[in-house]
Design an enzyme around this catalytic site. Structure first.
Site, PDB file in Angstrom:
ATOM      1  N   CYS A  14      37.779  42.213  46.570  1.00 21.62           N
ATOM      2  CA  CYS A  14      38.646  41.597  45.578  1.00 21.62           C
ATOM      3  C   CYS A  14      39.974  41.180  46.221  1.00 21.62           C
ATOM      4  O   CYS A  14      40.548  41.973  46.957  1.00 21.62           O
ATOM      5  CB  CYS A  14      38.891  42.583  44.440  1.00 21.62           C
ATOM      6  SG  CYS A  14      39.873  41.931  43.096  1.00 21.62           S
ATOM      7  N   PRO A  15      40.404  39.956  46.019  1.00 20.44           N
ATOM      8  CA  PRO A  15      39.908  38.941  45.070  1.00 20.44           C
ATOM      9  C   PRO A  15      39.003  37.885  45.703  1.00 20.44           C
ATOM     10  O   PRO A  15      38.657  36.912  45.050  1.00 20.44           O
ATOM     11  CB  PRO A  15      41.203  38.281  44.589  1.00 20.44           C
ATOM     12  CG  PRO A  15      42.061  38.264  45.824  1.00 20.44           C
ATOM     13  CD  PRO A  15      41.723  39.572  46.543  1.00 20.44           C
TER      14      PRO A  15
END
Length: 78
Positions: free
Chosen positions: A15-16
């Site tokens: 993430c991201p």
């Protein structure tokens, strides 16, 4: 498993990055096509459904097996 038109391999990314790549890839495929996403980051179980809901794409399936998270997403008008 359902057929798909394109694939995004986000294994090893965190993430991201998977969702950023997903956003780019969805813009590359025509409306109505299905994208298969493969990821290893558990946060995608939260992020991918939210992405689909926010942008109006159809999350057709979501599976986890052997540390892999696999999603089928149909691109909708957005």
């Amino acid at each position: 498993m359902q057929n798909h038109d394109a694939e995004l391999d986000a294994r090893g990314l965190f993430c991201p990055e998977p969702v950023m790549m997903l956003h780019t890839r969805m813009n590359e495929i025509p409306v109505g096509q299905v994208l298969r996403v493969v990821a290893t980051d558990p946060s995608t179980t939260r992020d991918v459904p939210r992405f689909c809901q926010f942008l109006g794409h159809d999350l057709l399936s979501q599976e986890e097996a052997d540390g892999l998270f696999v999603y089928l997403i149909r691109r909708c008008e957005g």
